[in-house]
Scaffold this active site. Structure first.
Site, short mmCIF file in Angstrom:
data_model
loop_
_atom_site.label_atom_id
_atom_site.label_comp_id
_atom_site.label_asym_id
_atom_site.label_seq_id
_atom_site.Cartn_x
_atom_site.Cartn_y
_atom_site.Cartn_z
CG HIS A 176 -7.13 -4.38 2.05
ND1 HIS A 176 -7.47 -3.69 0.91
CD2 HIS A 176 -8.26 -4.50 2.78
CE1 HIS A 176 -8.76 -3.41 0.93
NE2 HIS A 176 -9.27 -3.88 2.07
CG ASP A 177 -6.14 -2.76 8.38
OD1 ASP A 177 -5.75 -1.61 8.67
OD2 ASP A 177 -7.06 -3.34 8.98
CG HIS A 178 -3.66 1.92 4.47
ND1 HIS A 178 -3.96 3.09 3.80
CD2 HIS A 178 -3.82 0.92 3.56
CE1 HIS A 178 -4.27 2.81 2.55
NE2 HIS A 178 -4.19 1.50 2.38
CG HIS A 188 -17.97 -4.84 9.33
ND1 HIS A 188 -18.33 -5.63 8.26
CD2 HIS A 188 -18.16 -3.56 8.94
CE1 HIS A 188 -18.73 -4.86 7.27
NE2 HIS A 188 -18.64 -3.59 7.66
CG ASP A 240 -4.29 -1.14 -2.67
OD1 ASP A 240 -4.80 -1.72 -3.65
OD2 ASP A 240 -4.96 -0.78 -1.68
CE1 TYR A 272 -4.28 3.07 -1.86
CE2 TYR A 272 -1.90 3.04 -1.87
CZ TYR A 272 -3.10 2.56 -1.39
OH TYR A 272 -3.12 1.56 -0.46
CG ASN A 287 -8.53 -2.61 -2.83
OD1 ASN A 287 -7.59 -3.04 -2.15
ND2 ASN A 287 -9.15 -1.48 -2.54
CG ASP A 303 -1.80 -1.28 1.24
OD1 ASP A 303 -2.96 -1.20 0.82
OD2 ASP A 303 -1.29 -2.34 1.65
CG HIS A 339 -4.16 -6.06 -1.58
ND1 HIS A 339 -3.16 -5.18 -1.20
CD2 HIS A 339 -5.33 -5.36 -1.47
CE1 HIS A 339 -3.70 -4.01 -0.90
NE2 HIS A 339 -5.00 -4.09 -1.05
#
Length: 306
Positions: free
Chosen positions: A236-238, A209, A73, A76, A111, A40, A199
């Protein structure tokens, strides 16, 4: 707590025709195979991307990793438009310009990459001496003392149901075929260590969630458990996270540029909004995992033993 020896035992079989799908050999490595993982990141050097790159370059001088993995990612907000997109220069070549980072980069898609021209990122492999994305999913076998390693690089966006019909265009991809490929490739692998990188996460230290991915859990957890895969790495999760679930260590390394402060983990593990990357070292006996921040400090360390 180290993962048990039973979870690291692996069997081999003949893969046959399935192995023809983008299985690419990598160079041999010295004892103690080392590689870095960054996720990312592609923001034209902004949001601390350059600082992470400098820290990674300094670490590469010290430890000489065999390769670097991009966990997706890469650009961007919406990927690239063609192989001549200026972002290849402004977000990749110019940011990771130090000589120590001019080594193979094993790349996967995220994504945000699916919002642009995915084929252009694959085709850029022909133009770059270090960018290696031969297919949407593929394997690399790395020779090393003690049986070496095989890394399975996934294309996870087609598994996320909420992307269907959105700007994240995964139309035409066949996730069922990819799952069958991974299952067969893991069955055939004779490597000492089998590591899977995608990813999107399955489980995170934050849980719940928006952090755990139920679509990924449903698709891949049975395969990881069946083949006793010790390590799954994702972006994915920054943030930078570590958690052990159902016999596998799950690491999130999505802190290559923009991050957030996630708060304390909801599960036993580690979670931080520091900017940084993951350093991995493999021997025949263990896997050493270190999160490194932009100051070059090891902010978290874990050793998984056989």
């Amino acid at each position: 707590m180290s993962l048990s020896r039973r979870r690291f035992l692996e069997s081999g079989a003949e893969l046959g025709a399935v192995s023809l799908l983008a299985t690419v050999p990598a160079r041999a490595a010295e004892p103690g195979l080392r590689f870095f993982v960054i996720g990312d990141w592609g923001r034209d050097g902004m949001h601390h991307q350059r600082a992470v790159g400098r820290a990674m370059a300094a670490a590469a001088v010290a430890s000489n990793p065999a390769f670097i993995v991009s966990a997706g990612d890469n650009f961007y907000e919406s990927g690239v438009t063609s192989i001549h997109d200026p972002q290849f220069k402004t977000s990749f070549e110019d940011v990771y310009a130090e000589a120590a980072l001019h080594r193979p980069w094993h790349v996967i898609l995220g994504n945000h990459d699916y919002r642009g021209n995915v084929e252009a990122q694959i085709d850029y492999t022909r133009l770059s001496h270090r960018w290696q994305l031969p297919a949407r999913y593929y394997t690399r076998t790395i020779a090393a003392p003690g049986g070496g390693a095989e890394i399975f690089y996934l294309d996870t966006s087609p598994f996320i149901r909420k992307y269907a019909g959105t700007i994240t265009n995964t139309a035409g991809q066949n996730p069922h075929a990819q799952r069958a490929w991974l299952d067969a490739a893991l069955t055939a692998s004779t490597a000492r260590w089998k590591i899977v990188i995608g990813h999107h996460p399955l489980y995170t230290a934050l849980g719940g969630h928006g952090h755990d991915q139920p679509d990924m859990i449903a698709a891949f957890e049975p395969i990881l458990r069946r083949h006793h895969v010790p390590l799954y790495i994702n972006g994915h999760d920054h943030s930078m996270q570590y958690v052990e679930m159902t016999g596998t260590a799950y690491l999130t390394t999505g802190a290559g540029s923009h991050t957030y402060q996630p708060g304390p983990p909801s599960r036993a593990g580690y979670c931080s909004g520091d900017h940084g990357f993951l350093a991995v070292s493999l021997t025949a006996q263990d896997i050493q995992l270190d999160f490194v921040d932009i100051r070059g400090r090891n902010v978290f360390a874990k050793r998984l033993t056989a």
